[in-house]
Design a protein around this motif. Structure first.
Motif, mmCIF file in Angstrom:
data_model
loop_
_atom_site.group_PDB
_atom_site.id
_atom_site.type_symbol
_atom_site.label_atom_id
_atom_site.label_comp_id
_atom_site.label_asym_id
_atom_site.label_seq_id
_atom_site.Cartn_x
_atom_site.Cartn_y
_atom_site.Cartn_z
ATOM 1 N N PHE A 144 29.116 23.574 16.732
ATOM 2 C CA PHE A 144 30.116 24.490 16.155
ATOM 3 C C PHE A 144 29.607 25.923 16.162
ATOM 4 C CE2 PHE A 144 28.073 24.715 11.910
ATOM 5 C CZ PHE A 144 27.270 23.577 11.935
ATOM 6 N N CYS A 248 15.955 21.428 12.328
ATOM 7 C CA CYS A 248 16.766 22.656 12.313
ATOM 8 C C CYS A 248 16.017 23.847 12.902
ATOM 9 C CB CYS A 248 17.164 22.981 10.879
ATOM 10 S SG CYS A 248 18.093 24.520 10.755
ATOM 11 N N PRO A 249 16.676 24.596 13.786
ATOM 12 C CA PRO A 249 16.012 25.782 14.357
ATOM 13 C C PRO A 249 15.904 26.949 13.380
ATOM 14 C CG PRO A 249 18.271 25.636 15.157
ATOM 15 C CD PRO A 249 18.012 24.376 14.365
ATOM 16 N N THR A 250 16.622 26.911 12.267
ATOM 17 C CA THR A 250 16.585 28.051 11.341
ATOM 18 C C THR A 250 15.856 27.751 10.035
ATOM 19 O OG1 THR A 250 18.694 27.580 10.250
ATOM 20 C CG2 THR A 250 18.805 28.888 12.260
ATOM 21 N N ARG A 299 19.067 23.257 -0.168
ATOM 22 C CA ARG A 299 19.157 23.435 1.287
ATOM 23 C C ARG A 299 20.459 24.131 1.666
ATOM 24 N NH1 ARG A 299 21.052 19.415 5.264
ATOM 25 N NH2 ARG A 299 21.033 20.584 7.202
ATOM 26 N N LYS A 303 21.082 28.096 2.979
ATOM 27 C CA LYS A 303 21.680 28.392 4.284
ATOM 28 C C LYS A 303 22.992 29.151 4.177
ATOM 29 C CE LYS A 303 19.594 24.988 7.168
ATOM 30 N NZ LYS A 303 18.850 26.044 7.848
ATOM 31 N N CYS A 317 22.532 29.378 9.869
ATOM 32 C CA CYS A 317 22.852 28.184 10.644
ATOM 33 C C CYS A 317 23.521 28.685 11.907
ATOM 34 C CB CYS A 317 23.819 27.294 9.856
ATOM 35 S SG CYS A 317 24.614 25.996 10.845
ATOM 36 N N VAL A 318 23.125 28.118 13.039
ATOM 37 C CA VAL A 318 23.715 28.555 14.303
ATOM 38 C C VAL A 318 24.667 27.503 14.876
ATOM 39 C CG1 VAL A 318 21.867 30.157 14.903
ATOM 40 C CG2 VAL A 318 21.672 27.743 15.581
ATOM 41 N N GLY A 319 24.895 26.442 14.125
ATOM 42 C CA GLY A 319 25.859 25.438 14.569
ATOM 43 C C GLY A 319 25.385 24.545 15.691
ATOM 44 N N CYS A 320 24.074 24.311 15.768
ATOM 45 C CA CYS A 320 23.550 23.466 16.850
ATOM 46 C C CYS A 320 23.883 21.995 16.647
ATOM 47 C CB CYS A 320 22.038 23.628 16.982
ATOM 48 S SG CYS A 320 21.093 22.820 15.673
ATOM 49 N N GLY A 321 24.194 21.623 15.408
ATOM 50 C CA GLY A 321 24.624 20.258 15.120
ATOM 51 C C GLY A 321 23.503 19.229 15.010
ATOM 52 N N ARG A 322 22.254 19.660 15.122
ATOM 53 C CA ARG A 322 21.157 18.666 15.059
ATOM 54 C C ARG A 322 21.149 17.905 13.750
ATOM 55 N NH1 ARG A 322 18.547 22.909 17.854
ATOM 56 N NH2 ARG A 322 17.618 22.268 19.836
ATOM 57 N N CYS A 323 21.289 18.634 12.647
ATOM 58 C CA CYS A 323 21.208 17.940 11.354
ATOM 59 C C CYS A 323 22.381 16.980 11.205
ATOM 60 C CB CYS A 323 21.175 18.951 10.203
ATOM 61 S SG CYS A 323 22.609 20.028 10.102
ATOM 62 N N ILE A 333 26.893 19.285 7.420
ATOM 63 C CA ILE A 333 26.923 20.652 6.894
ATOM 64 C C ILE A 333 28.323 21.268 7.037
ATOM 65 C CG2 ILE A 333 26.114 21.713 9.068
ATOM 66 C CD1 ILE A 333 24.554 23.746 7.307
HETATM 67 S S1 SF4 Z 1 23.709 22.788 12.539
HETATM 68 FE FE1 SF4 Z 1 22.132 21.979 11.138
HETATM 69 S S2 SF4 Z 1 20.257 21.921 12.351
HETATM 70 FE FE2 SF4 Z 1 21.696 23.281 13.469
HETATM 71 S S3 SF4 Z 1 21.259 25.357 12.699
HETATM 72 FE FE3 SF4 Z 1 22.894 24.549 11.417
HETATM 73 S S4 SF4 Z 1 21.789 23.650 9.658
HETATM 74 FE FE4 SF4 Z 1 20.267 23.892 11.277
#
Ligand code: SF4
Ligand SMILES: Cc1cc2nc3c(=O)[nH]c(=O)nc-3n(C[C@H](O)[C@H](O)[C@H](O)COP(=O)(O)OP(=O)(O)OC[C@H]3O[C@@H](n4cnc5c(N)ncnc54)[C@H](O)[C@@H]3O)c2cc1C
Ligand code: SF4
Ligand code: FES
Lengths: 353, 281
Positions: A144, A248-250, A299, A303, A317-323, A333
Motif C-alpha cells: 500500500f 520492518c524497514p522503518t 508500535r 508509527k 511506514c512505507v507500506g511494504c506490507g511485510r508486517c 497495520i
Molecule cells: S507495512 Fe509494516 S513492515 Fe512495511 S513499513 Fe509499514 S509497518 Fe513497516
C-alpha cells in the motif's frame, strides 16, 4: 537527470565492471525467500523477486554490529579502554532495492542523522552506499505504498531508478552518486524515452489497490488516541513475537550489549523490539509497558502518531506490507490505521456515556 | 565524525560508602586524557553513562557539581548486573564514562527564583549537584530563597551527611532533613515522611517559586497533592524521570514516553509537560 538504456545482454558486464570499484549487494534467493546479501564475484542480484522477507535495513544497520572493542588483559597498557572497531566503508552499492525500502532509509535517517547527533556507524555506511533501485511492476495485495507518501516508482532515497522494458532496462540517474555508478558500469547509452518511464509509473501505481487514509492522524489529540477504546481488541491475538518490527524497514530500535571472549570484548548494537517486555523493564521489576496491549499500542502509536507529530513528514511506514504478510496472527497495520484515522474522541465519549 | 558511543576513559579515584547498609557508594572519577574533563562540561541535572568494559553501561545522575573541578562523582545504588560489578571495583580501576547526557534542570528559568528542593532516598544525587551549584559564592546571589526537604529511611541512609550538617548551619539555605523513623536519642532533625514534612515546612508556591522533586514513585505520588495545596502550579513543579535507557542520546528508541525521549528531551520535565505524555515511565 539523465536517462540511459541498458541492454539486458550487457547487464552482467556492467555490474561486473562496477564490482571493480564497489562492493555490490543485492537480493538473492535463500531457501524460500529473498534476502539482501553481499554478492559474490559474478553473482547477480535476483530481480525477479517482489520483495525480500527482511528489509534491507540491515545493510546500514546490521542485526548485530560490533561498535567498540577492548582488552581486559591487565598486563596491557590499554586494558579496559574502549576503541572504535575498524570497518570497511569503501564504496558499496545496493542493486535492486525497492523504492519503498529506499524511502524507508530516509525515514530511518531522521533518527540516525539528527541535526545535533549522528550515529557514525549508520551514517558512514549510508554515505558509502549508492542505491540502485528497481521499480516495482508486480505489487502484492499487501502493498500500500501509494498512500504512505511513497510508490512503486518513488525516487526518494535512490541514486538510480531502473525499470524493466522488454529486453532492456531503462535507468534514470538521479544523483551525482548515481552518475558515478553509471560511469563505472559503462551505462552510457542515453535515451530520451521519458514517456515510457512515466507510463510505467502510472501503470504500476494503478496496480496498487490497497490503500490507507492518514489525513486525520496529525490533528487527533495524542492522549485521546492513546486512550482509545480499541487497543485491547487490536492487541488481542498478538504473541509479542517481534516479527513485525524485525522485518520492518522503518523500525530502528536497538539494544547495546557487551560480549567477552577470553580477555577481549566488544560492545555491540543489536536489533531490539518494543514488542518485548524486557525492552522497558526497570531493574526494580517495574515495567511502564507491562501488558501486551501497551506494547502493541506503542508500535502503532510510534508509527502513526508520535512520528507524525515529531517530524511532520507523514507516517513511519512505507507500506511494504511485510508486517502484514508475516504476522502469525494477521494483525494488519492497515486496519489499525483505519481505526486510528477514523477515531473521533467525542464519539467515543458519547458512546461510553 | 564524533562517536557518541565511545566513552572517555576514566580512573576510579575514590570510593565512599554512603549508606549504613552499604547499598550506596559514591565513585569519584578522574579523566585519563587531558582535555576530556573540559569536554565533559555539564549542568546540574544531567546524567552520564558509566561504562564498564565487559559488563555494560548504566545511566546515572551526575552527583558532583559543575563548580567542582578535577573530577566527576556519581552515587550508585547496588541493584543488578552492572551496579553490583561497580560496587566490587576498587580505586585505581579503569573504566569508561559517556556524556554528559540529557537536558539538566532549567537553570535559565530558575534564575532570580525561590527554589524548593524535595528529595527522597538516593534520588538526592542531582539535587546535591544543584545545591552545591546554587550555594557557590559566584551563584548564590542569582537565586532567591532555597528550601530543601530531604528524607531517607533512617539517619544512616542519608547521603552526603557531612555536607548536610554544613548546610544546616548556613543561613542562606533552609534545610529540612527528615527520616522515616529513628531510635537515635541524639537525632535533632525531623521525623516523618517527606510529604507531611513538606506540608509543614515548605514555602507557599507562586509565580516566583519552583519546586524540584526527585524521589521514589511513592514519595512523588504523595508529594504532588501537598505541593498543589501549597499553590505550586504544574508548570512550577520540576521532576526527573528514570526510564530504562541504553544509548542515552535519543537513538535507540528505548526510553520513549509518547513522542518525547526521556534521555534526550528529558530526563527533566515539568509536571505540566509530563501530563501531556502517556506517562509511560
Ligand atoms: S507495512 Fe509494516 S513492515 Fe512495511 S513499513 Fe509499514 S509497518 Fe513497516
Ligand atoms: C536518568 C537516570 C538517572 C539515574 N540516576 C541514578 C543514580 O544517580 N543512582 C543510581 O543508583 N541509579 C540511578 N539510575 C538507575 C540506574 O540506571 C539503574 O539502577 C541501573 O541501570 C541498573 O543497572 P544494573 O545493570 O545494575 O541492573 P540490571 O537490571 O542488571 O540492568 C541491566 C541493564 O538494563 C538497563 N536498566 C535496567 N534498569 C534500568 C533503569 N531503572 N534505568 C535505566 N536503565 C536501566 C541498563 O542498561 C543496565 O545495564 C538512573 C537512571 C536514569 C534513567
Ligand atoms: S508480528 Fe504480529 S504477533 Fe508478532 S509481535 Fe508483531 S503484531 Fe504481534
Ligand atoms: S536511551 Fe536510547 S533513545 Fe533514550
Amino acid at each position: 537527470m539523465t536517462l540511459v538504456t541498458i541492454d539486458k545482454k550487457d547487464w552482467l558486464k556492467g555490474l561486473t565492471a562496477a564490482a571493480e570499484s564497489y562492493r555490490l549487494f543485492g537480493p538473492v534467493k535463500e531457501k524460500d525467500w529473498h534476502q539482501f546479501e553481499e554478492l559474490d564475484k559474478g553473482e547477480m542480484p535476483d530481480l525477479n523477486m517482489v520483495n525480500t522477507r527482511l528489509s534491507p535495513k540491515a545493510l546500514l544497520f546490521p542485526q548485530s554490529e560490533d561498535m567498540l572493542e577492548y582488552s581486559l588483559d591487565e598486563t596491557r597498557d590499554d586494558h579496559h579502554i574502549m576503541k572504535e572497531v575498524r570497518k570497511d566503508y569503501s564504496p558499496r552499492a545496493v542493486v535492486g532495492i525497492r523504492p519503498c525500502d529506499a524511502k524507508a532509509t530516509q525515514l530511518i535517517k531522521l533518527n540516525f542523522d539528527a541535526p545535533d547527533i549522528k550515529d557514525p556507524y549508520w551514517l558512514k555506511a549510508y554515505e558509502a552506499t549508492t542505491f540502485i533501485g528497481m521499480a516495482c511492476d508486480t505489487p502484492l495485495s499487501t502493498c500500500f505504498c501509494t498512500s504512505t507518501g511513497c510508490g512503486p516508482y518513488h525516487e526518494e532515497g535512490l541514486d538510480v531508478l531502473v525499470m524493466e522494458q522488454n529486453d532492456a532496462y531503462l535507468a534514470k540517474i538521479l544523483t551525482d552518486k548515481g552518475q558515478v555508478f553509471a560511469d563505472a558500469s559503462g551505462w552510457a547509452t542515453t535515451s530520451d524515452d521519458a514517456a515510457t518511464f512515466e507510463a510505467g509509473k502510472k501503470a504500476a501505481e494503478d496496480r496498487i489497490v490497497s490503500k490507507i487514509e492518514t489525513d486525520n492522524l496529525a490533528d487527533t489529540d495524542l492522549l485521546e488516541l492513546h486512550g482509545a477504546p480499541f487497543w485491547d481488541d487490536v492487541a488481542f491475538a498478538c504473541i509479542n513475537c517481534g516479527t513485525c518490527t524485525f522485518s520492518c524497514p522503518t523500525c530502528w530500535c536497538f539494544d547495546i550489549q557487551d560480549e567477552v571472549n577470553g580477555k577481549s570484548g566488544v560492545r555491540m548494537k543489536n536489533w531490539d523490539s518494543c514488542m518485548f517486555p524486557i525492552f522497558t523493564v526497570h531493574t526494580t521489576g517495574h515495567n511502564p509497558r507491562d501488558t501486551k496491549t501497551q506494547r502493541v499500542r506503542q508500535r502503532f502509536m510510534h508509527k502513526l502518531k508520535y512520528f507524525v507529530d515529531k517530524y511532520h513528514t507523514g507516517i513511519m511506514c512505507v507500506g511494504c506490507g511485510r508486517c502484514v504478510r508475516q504476522c502469525p496472527v494477521n494483525i494488519d497495520i492497515r486496519r489499525v490505521c483505519e481505526l486510528m484515522n477514523s477515531f473521533n474522541p467525542t464519539d467515543a465519549c458519547a458512546s461510553q456515556g | 565524525m564524533e562517536n557518541p558511543y565511545l566513552p572517555y576513559p576514566v580512573r576510579i579515584d575514590d570510593i565512599t560508602v554512603e549508606a549504613e547498609d552499604k547499598s550506596l557508594k559514591t565513585f569519584k572519577f578522574v579523566f585519563l586524557n587531558k582535555g576530556d574533563e573540559e569536554k565533559y562540561a555539564y549542568r546540574a541535572g544531567q546524567f552520564g553513562e558509566l561504562s564498564i568494559p565487559g559488563k555494560g553501561e548504566i545511566p546515572i545522575g551526575i552527583a558532583s557539581s559543575p563548580v567542582e573541578k578535577g573530577f566527576v562523582k556519581f552515587t550508585v545504588n547496588r541493584a543488578g548486573v552492572v551496579t553490583t560489578h561497580l560496587h566490587n571495583m576498587k580505586v585505581g580501576d579503569i573504566m569508561g564514562l559517556r556524556g554528559p547526557l540529557g537536558n539538566s534542570y532549567p537553570w535559565d528559568l530558575l534564575k532570580e527564583k525561590n527554589i524548593l528542593i524535595v528529595g527522597g532516598g538516593f534520588a538526592f544525587t542531582t539535587l546535591r549537584s544543584s545545591i552545591v551549584y546554587m550555594l557557590d559564592p559566584a551563584n548564590r546571589s542569582k537565586f532567591g530563597n532555597i528550601d530543601v526537604v530531604y528524607g531517607a529511611r533512617s539517619p544512616g541512609m542519608l547521603l552526603y551527611k557531612d555536607e548536610l550538617v554544613q548546610w544546616e548551619k548556613r543561613d542562606d539555605i533552609n534545610m529540612h532533613i527528615t527520616v522515616d523513623a529513628t531510635d537515635d536519642p541524639d537525632w535533632k532533625y525531623n521525623v516523618g515522611f517527606v510529604p507531611p514534612i513538606t506540608e509543614q515546612k515548605a514555602p507557599q508556591g507562586g509565580d516566583d517559586t519552583y519546586a524540584i522533586v526527585c524521589g521514589p514513585p511513592i514519595m512523588i505520588k504523595f508529594t504532588q497533592p501537598v505541593l498543589e495545596n501549597l499553590g505550586y502550579e504544574h508548570d512550577h513543579i520540576i521532576m526527573s524521570l528514570e526510564n530504562r535507557m541504553k544509548c542515552g542520546f535519543g537513538m535507540c528508541g528505548r526510553c520513549g514516553i509518547g513522542k518525547e525521549l526521556v534521555c534526550k528531551d528529558g530526563p527533566v520535565f515539568t509536571l505540566d509537560q509530563i501530563n501531556k505524555t502517556p506517562r509511560e515511565y
